[in-house]
Design a protein around this motif. Structure first.
Motif, short mmCIF file in Angstrom:
data_model
loop_
_atom_site.label_atom_id
_atom_site.label_comp_id
_atom_site.label_asym_id
_atom_site.label_seq_id
_atom_site.Cartn_x
_atom_site.Cartn_y
_atom_site.Cartn_z
N TYR A 129 -0.60 -1.74 -4.11
CA TYR A 129 0.48 -2.44 -3.43
C TYR A 129 0.08 -3.88 -3.10
CZ TYR A 129 3.97 1.20 -2.58
OH TYR A 129 4.94 2.12 -2.72
N VAL A 130 1.05 -4.75 -3.14
CA VAL A 130 0.91 -6.12 -2.65
C VAL A 130 1.99 -6.31 -1.60
CG1 VAL A 130 0.99 -8.56 -3.20
CG2 VAL A 130 -0.01 -6.96 -4.82
N ARG A 131 1.56 -6.63 -0.39
CA ARG A 131 2.50 -6.76 0.72
C ARG A 131 2.46 -8.18 1.25
NH1 ARG A 131 0.48 -1.37 1.71
NH2 ARG A 131 2.21 0.13 1.54
N PHE A 132 3.63 -8.60 1.73
CA PHE A 132 3.81 -9.96 2.24
C PHE A 132 4.20 -9.86 3.70
CE2 PHE A 132 4.69 -9.91 -2.24
CZ PHE A 132 4.11 -11.06 -2.74
N TYR A 133 3.43 -10.55 4.57
CA TYR A 133 3.66 -10.51 6.00
C TYR A 133 3.90 -11.92 6.52
CZ TYR A 133 1.58 -5.83 5.84
OH TYR A 133 1.29 -4.55 5.56
N THR A 134 4.64 -12.01 7.64
CA THR A 134 4.73 -13.29 8.35
C THR A 134 3.49 -13.49 9.19
OG1 THR A 134 5.81 -12.36 10.28
CG2 THR A 134 7.24 -13.04 8.45
N GLU A 135 3.36 -14.68 9.78
CA GLU A 135 2.19 -14.95 10.60
C GLU A 135 2.18 -14.14 11.88
OE1 GLU A 135 4.59 -16.93 9.86
OE2 GLU A 135 5.18 -18.32 11.46
N SER A 136 3.34 -13.53 12.23
CA SER A 136 3.40 -12.68 13.41
C SER A 136 3.28 -11.21 13.08
CB SER A 136 4.71 -12.94 14.17
OG SER A 136 5.81 -12.69 13.32
N GLY A 137 3.00 -10.86 11.82
CA GLY A 137 2.74 -9.47 11.46
C GLY A 137 3.94 -8.69 11.01
N VAL A 138 5.10 -9.33 10.77
CA VAL A 138 6.29 -8.60 10.33
C VAL A 138 6.24 -8.46 8.82
CG1 VAL A 138 8.79 -8.62 10.24
CG2 VAL A 138 7.60 -9.44 12.28
N LEU A 139 6.42 -7.26 8.30
CA LEU A 139 6.41 -7.00 6.87
C LEU A 139 7.69 -7.52 6.24
CD1 LEU A 139 5.13 -5.65 4.39
CD2 LEU A 139 6.31 -3.55 5.02
N LEU A 140 7.55 -8.43 5.28
CA LEU A 140 8.69 -9.00 4.57
C LEU A 140 9.00 -8.25 3.28
CD1 LEU A 140 7.97 -12.81 4.94
CD2 LEU A 140 9.54 -11.41 6.28
N LEU A 141 7.96 -7.93 2.51
CA LEU A 141 8.16 -7.41 1.17
C LEU A 141 6.94 -6.59 0.78
CD1 LEU A 141 10.18 -7.56 -1.23
CD2 LEU A 141 8.88 -9.52 -2.06
N ALA A 142 7.15 -5.50 0.06
CA ALA A 142 6.06 -4.68 -0.46
C ALA A 142 6.39 -4.31 -1.90
CB ALA A 142 5.86 -3.43 0.40
N GLN A 143 5.41 -4.42 -2.77
CA GLN A 143 5.65 -4.20 -4.20
C GLN A 143 4.47 -3.43 -4.79
OE1 GLN A 143 8.39 -5.88 -5.74
NE2 GLN A 143 8.09 -4.64 -7.56
N LEU A 144 4.77 -2.34 -5.50
CA LEU A 144 3.77 -1.60 -6.26
C LEU A 144 3.86 -2.09 -7.69
CD1 LEU A 144 1.59 0.54 -6.37
CD2 LEU A 144 3.38 2.23 -6.84
N LEU A 145 2.93 -2.96 -8.08
CA LEU A 145 2.95 -3.57 -9.40
C LEU A 145 2.10 -2.82 -10.41
CD1 LEU A 145 2.62 -7.26 -8.21
CD2 LEU A 145 4.71 -6.03 -8.76
N HIS A 146 1.07 -2.15 -9.95
CA HIS A 146 0.18 -1.42 -10.86
C HIS A 146 -0.58 -0.39 -10.04
CE1 HIS A 146 -1.62 -1.05 -14.82
NE2 HIS A 146 -2.82 -1.01 -14.27
N GLU A 147 -0.89 0.75 -10.65
CA GLU A 147 -1.53 1.83 -9.92
C GLU A 147 -3.05 1.73 -10.04
OE1 GLU A 147 1.83 5.31 -9.92
OE2 GLU A 147 0.30 5.36 -11.49
N ASP A 148 -3.59 0.59 -9.71
CA ASP A 148 -5.02 0.36 -9.66
C ASP A 148 -5.31 -0.53 -8.46
OD1 ASP A 148 -5.50 0.29 -13.24
OD2 ASP A 148 -5.97 1.89 -11.78
N PRO A 149 -6.54 -0.55 -7.97
CA PRO A 149 -6.85 -1.44 -6.84
C PRO A 149 -6.66 -2.91 -7.21
CG PRO A 149 -8.57 0.20 -7.12
CD PRO A 149 -7.69 0.31 -8.33
N VAL A 150 -6.17 -3.66 -6.25
CA VAL A 150 -6.04 -5.10 -6.42
C VAL A 150 -7.41 -5.73 -6.31
CG1 VAL A 150 -5.02 -7.21 -5.52
CG2 VAL A 150 -3.69 -5.09 -5.52
N LEU A 151 -7.79 -6.53 -7.33
CA LEU A 151 -9.10 -7.18 -7.32
C LEU A 151 -9.04 -8.60 -6.78
CD1 LEU A 151 -10.53 -6.02 -10.77
CD2 LEU A 151 -10.85 -4.97 -8.54
N ARG A 152 -8.05 -9.35 -7.22
CA ARG A 152 -7.99 -10.77 -6.83
C ARG A 152 -6.53 -11.18 -6.66
NH1 ARG A 152 -12.80 -13.67 -5.59
NH2 ARG A 152 -14.48 -12.63 -6.67
#
Length: 1284
Positions: A129-152
């Motif tokens: 998963y790649v998730r996008f948060y605001t600076e106050s911790g609110v979740l904006l968007l979450a995306q499962l792009l590939h079923e492997d750990p994110v490296l970079r």
């Protein structure tokens, strides 16, 4: 001018961050499926934690490009820190970090300040998963792009092309997985995140939780033919030249290969890892369509209110087991990757790459490997061009430095763009060193020894959402490379000058920089002899060619503390001679002016340091005739002033004005004008002490000093300012020997007046001279009253002599200039007496505070009431009672006062004689009243302040001023607290008042009682003066002739005279309420005063006393009248010994409460008898009209007394028992029915009871039903009295 490492920020609460991230070292089995990936938008770390190792090396650290937000994460937790500004102990502002970030976005239109409008945190997880948060911790968007750990996670933002042929690179976010690479277009991502943020705001406003985010477009490439990939760089879109296109076509297709007309655009990706060591991938644009994930946010699109406390700044991504199972059931579909084969690579079977860092120009990249090497890649050619060894676990960053302003920027040719230099920054943690290397084959230009546990933070991008239009005019401040030291929390940035990239051995600038370093080393050395230092520094300074570096070298030389003055003069003179011999057109003008001015200052310093023998003052005595009389006239005041100002104080030796002034400090206090002929003084105090104090003490030659100063090019006006500044600053030393210092000051002032340019030749003696006006302005603005007065006396004498010599007449000179001096001297004498009074220390235990500093300017700007205001503040500090102040002011009626014994009263009377109008009794009492009420408002618990304010108000003789001040006091300070006290007593029970009074009203019980008493007195004063103002004319306020030019705020008396009259019934209405409240507080009664009034009466309360309100009518509600009677009885039944004034006041309240006064009189008489006050009761009995009712009431009270004596007394006598047996049965039964416990004072002498029974017989008629009972009582009391 060399490479430097500068600290620009410091992190706060690092220990708290560490404790939060490492509070649990044991893995949690509930979160094994999804953990925080080892990347938060830029930084990669292995998820291996050693408990005793450096904690920051086990965390993911990322810094925003603006360096205002930082994130530190580990496993499931992250700490966000944001920038704050604070002021240190020295008053300098510095930046600190404490609380929330990563990944930056701007608005569509951009920002005029160049700051990010909001900040997005992009987080990759091990679940894919790649998730996008605001600076106050609110979740904006979450995306499962590939079923492997994110490296970079890496980002590329818009950069303005430096050359016309450079292709603009689109914005992009790239996500690396073990076998796939996902790229998201920056424009699409920016629009999606902005839409999500708007939906979050709308959902929060509507109170809903679930939102539907817009679809996210992306590309996924399956990277093939590489065994292991650990890092990547997205270089951007590139286009091959025609030659490379033909070369590739012939290699791949052979001799008969066909070539397209235009080369295709390709996206270049470079990966590092193993098998091969480095891989180059090229994706032709248009070969893969973007993937739209329409179900990617099935569950994660919910707006999880991950708002964490702004004070703690922590964020965690922990989920429980049930949520993980729900995610497994609803996991969205993952799109397959488009295969992308490797074009070529750098094979090395034993070498494993660890990281790759792309340069800002996208042409070079630095790669680290497990062999401890750093390899520099040329991305266009795909080859390694340079390698460094001995850098195990290295961290890389890039610096792009623009060229300084120079000839190229002002060149008329358009073909000379601004150049940029590129530097590679390498941090070797094993060696604890930070190095800076010039590209591509340049030398090492800087090296710094740092800690071994630091982190090198390199963003490599700026704001997202920017284009060629919105980026125009931006001045975005970014730190390209930052070094974070976890031991101190310091964030430091690397600063590299552009010229360090010029590696040409013949470059004059590089040679000059080498000479500059050499000169710095020579100046820092303490073992060098002065001759060697002079020769070495002269040689280096003359060898430097560049004017800017030569100027810097000269400034460094003149600021050194090791070089003697002769050395500085010789070097500066040699440089000045060399510059004069060169072509004037080829010499830098600023350098010539600096050299010439510094040489003049050094000559001035060397000439002033030499102290000639003292000079004789014998010829000057004739010019000071009459000065002794003036000094003797003001001598007593000067003596008293000196005693008050000569208190011991603490000071540092280096701050003493008598400490020697080094040449370097002298040069730093002066600067030359742009023409190089005149000089300006930056710090007057030190320079004045250095130049003139010796002359004022008689230790230096007057003419020698004046000649030296005039030759140095200092204007007479500057010298006059210096002389007056040192004279005023050293007032204590001047007053120790006033006669001698006054003579020396007169000599110096005359000498400066005779200098060229001091007094204009065309000056008309009948007009004002700018020269003497400068002296007057300085004396007028000075707070040192004694020194200013002496300077004015001397200047007046010198100006008079100058005017007389110009007119050359036997008659006494009369001019506007001399009239100005007479007024100034008179004002300064008044200020001296006033300042002497203000310096008198307050008695021990009184209110402290520094004494007020007054001057002519301050008093004139303070308005017509400024003088009285200063004295009133002094009266408050002295804790002087109104009666004492009245006694002192009554002594001013005699002859003019002369200060002899310097007592407090004499000083005050002397000041009042100096200011007969400004300190008239009414004005002084009015200002004292206002000062005390202001001080009471600051601390309402001090009820004495308000009480004395009312007492001062009573002493004002003018009813007009009394009325105005009373109205202002009531509306400004009293009515708000009075209304709060009224509502408090209305709503809260008495038992709870003590706890709530301090909170609501600001006062306790004791202070509240005093406050209400003052309110009653203030309202009574208002009622008295309201009728008196019609009989007396309003006073006319005036000021002294010497102080007629006062400009400023109006005095309290003037404001009081401008107030409108009050409405008498409204004031009486408030006075009744204040009296009832005061009685309730005094006698601790459970009374609600506001409930005693009808709706009209309540609405009229707390209104402006100058307005006409609808008052209660004469007809009262019977229930309200009954309630008032109950309150009346409670008030009149109070313990009168607490307040003797209360009975008479109760009688006065009767008509106001609309209660029958005769009933109140009878009740008062009974209460007086009840308390044993028979004599006062007989006096109060006379005005009673209904004697029969009073007699019946007193008959019961007499029966209670006799019943106590016969039946309830513990010491019953035999006579009393016999008398009780002889009494008639009716009387005996009646006495037994009496209750003596109702008596407040049962032990009353029998003679008083007998007297009371006699009065009963007189009041009761013979036909009264109880007349016979009274006769029996009289007989029984007489028997008891006879037996007693």
């Amino acid at each position: 001018m060399s490479c430097s490492l500068l600290e620009f920020c410091r992190l706060q609460e690092l220990k708290t961050v560490r404790d939060f991230l490492f509070q649990s070292q044991k893995p949690d089995p509930l979160h094994d499926e999804e953990q925080l990936s080892d990347k938060i938008l830029l930084t990669v770390e292995e998820e291996v934690t050693e408990q005793n190792g450096p904690w920051l090396q086990d965390c993911v650290v990322s810094l925003s490009p603006c360096s205002d937000l930082l994130v530190v994460a580990r496993e499931h937790k992250a700490a966000f820190l944001s920038a704050k500004w604070r002021t240190d102990d020295s008053g300098r502002e510095e930046m600190t970090l404490a609380v929330s970030w990563t990944g930056t976005l701007s608005t569509e239109e951009g920002s005029s300040t160049g700051r990010p409008d909001w900040t997005c945190v992009v987080v990759g997880f091990t679940s894919g998963y790649v998730r996008f948060y605001t600076e106050s911790g609110v979740l904006l968007l979450a995306q499962l792009l590939h079923e492997d750990p994110v490296l970079r996670l890496k980002c590329r933002t818009y950069e303005i092309p430096r050359h016309p042929g450079v292709t603009e690179q689109p914005e992009e976010l790239s996500i690396l997985y073990p076998a796939a690479l996902v790229t998201i277009d920056g424009f699409s991502l920016f629009q999606s995140l902005r839409a999500c943020r708007n939906q979050v705001a709308r959902a929060a406003a509507a109170g809903s939780d679930v939102i539907q985010p817009p679809p996210l477009a992306y590309k996924k490439w399956g990277l093939q033919e590489m065994d292991n990939i650990v890092d990547h760089s997205s270089v951007g879109i590139m286009t091959l030249c025609v030659f490379d296109q033909m070369k590739n076509a012939s290699v791949l297709g052979g001799f008969n290969a066909s070539v397209k007309g235009s080369p295709p655009a390709m996206s270049q990706y470079v990966t590092v890892g193993a098998g091969p060591f480095t891989g180059f991938y090229y994706a032709v644009e248009g070969s893969s369509q973007p993937l739209l994930s329409h179900v990617a946010m099935a569950v994660a699109s919910k707006l999880t209110s991950a708002l964490f406390s702004a004070a703690s700044g922590w964020l965690g991504w922990n989920k429980n087991k049930s949520e993980d199972e729900a995610l497994q059931k609803q996991k969205p579909k993952v799109e397959p990757a488009t295969p992308l084969g490797i074009r070529f690579g750098l094979p090395d079977s034993r070498r494993h790459g660890e990281s790759i860092c792309l340069s800002p120009c996208n042409t070079l990249a630095g790669v680290t490997d497990d062999f401890g090497r750093v390899t520099l890649l040329d991305l266009a050619r795909g080859i390694a061009i340079r390698m460094w060894k001995g850098y195990r676990d290295a961290q890389l960053g890039w610096l792009q430095v623009p060229e300084e302003r120079g000839d190229r920027e002002f060149s008329p040719s358009v073909s000379l763009p601004k150049r940029h230099a590129l530097f590679l920054v390498i941090y070797a943690p094993r060696r604890g060193i930070l190095e800076v290397w010039a590209m591509q084959q340049g030398p090492r230009v800087g090296a710094f020894t740092v800690g071994k546990h630091c982190r090198l933070l390199y963003a490599g991008y700026r704001l997202m959402g920017v284009n060629s239009v919105t980026s125009q005019g931006w001045q975005l401040h970014t730190q390209q490379v930052c070094l974070l030291d976890p031991t101190t929390g310091a964030l430091r940035t690397v600063s590299v000058p552009f010229h360090l990239a010029l590696s040409d051995k013949k470059c004059e600038r590089a040679k000059d920089m080498h000479l500059m370093k050499r000169l710095t080393a020579v100046l820092k050395s303490r073992d060098v002899e002065p001759d060697v230092l002079e020769n070495e520094a002269r040689s280096i300074l003359l060898d430097i060619k560049h004017p800017a570096i030569k100027k810097q070298a000269l400034e460094s030389l003149l600021s050194t503390k090791n070089a003697p003055v002769s050395c500085l003069m010789n070097i500066t003179r040699a440089l000045n001679d060399t510059l004069k011999q060169q072509d004037p057109n080829g010499v830098d003008t600023a350098l010539v002016q600096l050299c010439s001015s510094q040489l003049k200052l050094l000559q001035l310093y060397s000439g002033s340091v030499i102290k000639p023998p003292p000079f004789s003052l014998a010829p000057l005595k004739d010019s000071l005739e009459g000065m002794a009389d003036e000094l003797s006239r003001v001598g007593p005041t000067l003596q008293r002033y000196a005693q008050l100002t000569s208190r011991p104080s603490v000071s540092f030796a280096q701050d003493s004005p008598d400490s020697p002034l080094p040449a370097q400090a002298f040069l730093s206090q002066l600067e030359c004008t742009e023409d190089g002929e005149n000089m300006l003084f930056l710090k007057l105090s030190s320079a004045g002490n250095f130049m003139f104090w010796g002359c004022l003490c008689g230790k230096s030659s007057l003419h020698k000093v004046c000649d030296t100063l005039q030759q140095a090019g200092i204007s007479p006006q500057q010298l006059l300012t210096l002389l007056l500044s040192v004279w005023l600053q050293r007032e204590k030393e001047v007053l120790q020997k006033p006669e001698e210092t006054v003579r020396n000051l007169h000599s110096l002032l005359v000498a400066l007046s005779n200098m060229k340019g001091a007094v204009e030749e065309s000056w008309d003696p009948q007009s004002i001279s700018p020269w003497w006006q400068q002296v007057r302005c300085t004396c007028i603005q000075s707070h040192n009253a004694a020194a200013a007065l002496l300077a004015a006396l001397v200047a007046h004498r010198a100006a008079k002599a100058s005017i007389t010599s110009r007119l050359q007449s036997e008659w006494e000179a009369v001019s506007l200039e001399l009239e100005q001096w007479v007024v100034c001297v008179r004002q300064l004498e008044n200020v001296l007496v006033l300042q002497t009074l203000l310096l008198v220390p307050p008695p021990q235990g009184a209110a402290g505070g520094a004494p007020a500093q007054c001057s002519i300017k301050a008093l004139l700007e303070g308005g017509t009431g400024g003088i009285a205001d200063s004295v009133s503040k002094w009266v408050f500090r002295q804790n002087m009672s109104p009666e004492r102040l009245k006694e002192i002011l009554q002594t001013r009626e005699g002859e003019e006062f002369v200060i002899l014994r310097f007592c407090l009263a004499e000083l005050l009377v002397a000041v009042c004689h100096r200011f007969p109008h400004s300190l008239s009794p009414d004005l002084l009492f009015a200002h004292c009243c206002w000062e005390y009420v202001v001080q009471w408002n600051k601390d309402p618990e001090e009820g004495r302040h308000l009480l004395w304010a009312v007492e001062h108000l009573k002493l004002v003789s003018s009813p007009h001023i009394q009325l105005g001040i009373s109205t202002m006091m009531w509306s400004t300070f009293i009515v708000k607290r009075f209304s709060a006290a009224a509502f408090l007593t209305e709503k809260v029970k008495y038992t709870k008042r003590s706890r709530t009074q301090i909170f609501d009203v600001g006062m306790g019980d004791k202070a509240m009682t005093s406050f209400l008493c003052c309110c009653v007195q203030l309202l009574q004063i208002l009622m008295e003066v309201d009728s008196a103002v019609e009989e007396v004319a309003a006073p006319e306020l005036s000021v002294e002739e010497a102080w007629s030019g006062a400009e400023g705020p109006a005095s309290i008396a003037e404001l009081a005279l401008e107030q409108r009259g009050v409405h008498y019934p409204l004031v009486q209405h408030h006075c009744l309420l204040a009296t009832l409240m005061h009685a309730a507080m005094t006698f601790s009664l459970k009374v609600k005063p506001l409930s005693l009034f009808d709706s009209k009466g309540k609405n009229a309360f707390f209104r402006d006393l100058t307005t006409i309100q609808l008052m209660p009518s004469g007809d009262m509600d019977p229930s309200l009248v009954l309630l008032r009677q109950e309150v009346r009885d409670a008030l009149s039944s109070s313990e009168w010994r607490k307040a003797d004034w209360w009975p008479s006041l109760c009688l006065d309240l009767g008509p106001l409460l609309q209660v029958n006064p005769d009933i109140l009189r009878r009740h008062l008489v009974c209460e007086l008898y009840n308390q044993g006050l028979d004599l006062r009761a007989e006096e109060a009995r006379r005005p009673v009209e209904d004697k029969d009712v009073l007699g019946s009431q007193l008959l019961v009270l007499t029966g209670q007394r006799l019943s106590y004596s016969l039946l309830h007394s513990q010491t019953q006598t035999q006579t009393a028992m016999e008398l009780l047996a002889r009494l008639p049965p009716t009387l005996c039964t009646w006495l037994k029915a009496m209750d003596p416990s109702e008596l407040r004072c049962p032990l009353v002498p029998l003679r008083q009871t007998s007297r009371l029974v006699g009065r009963l017989i007189e009041m009761l008629p013979e036909n009264h039903a109880q007349y016979s009972l009274a006769l029996h009582l009289l007989e029984a009391v007489d028997v008891l009295t006879t037996e007693d």
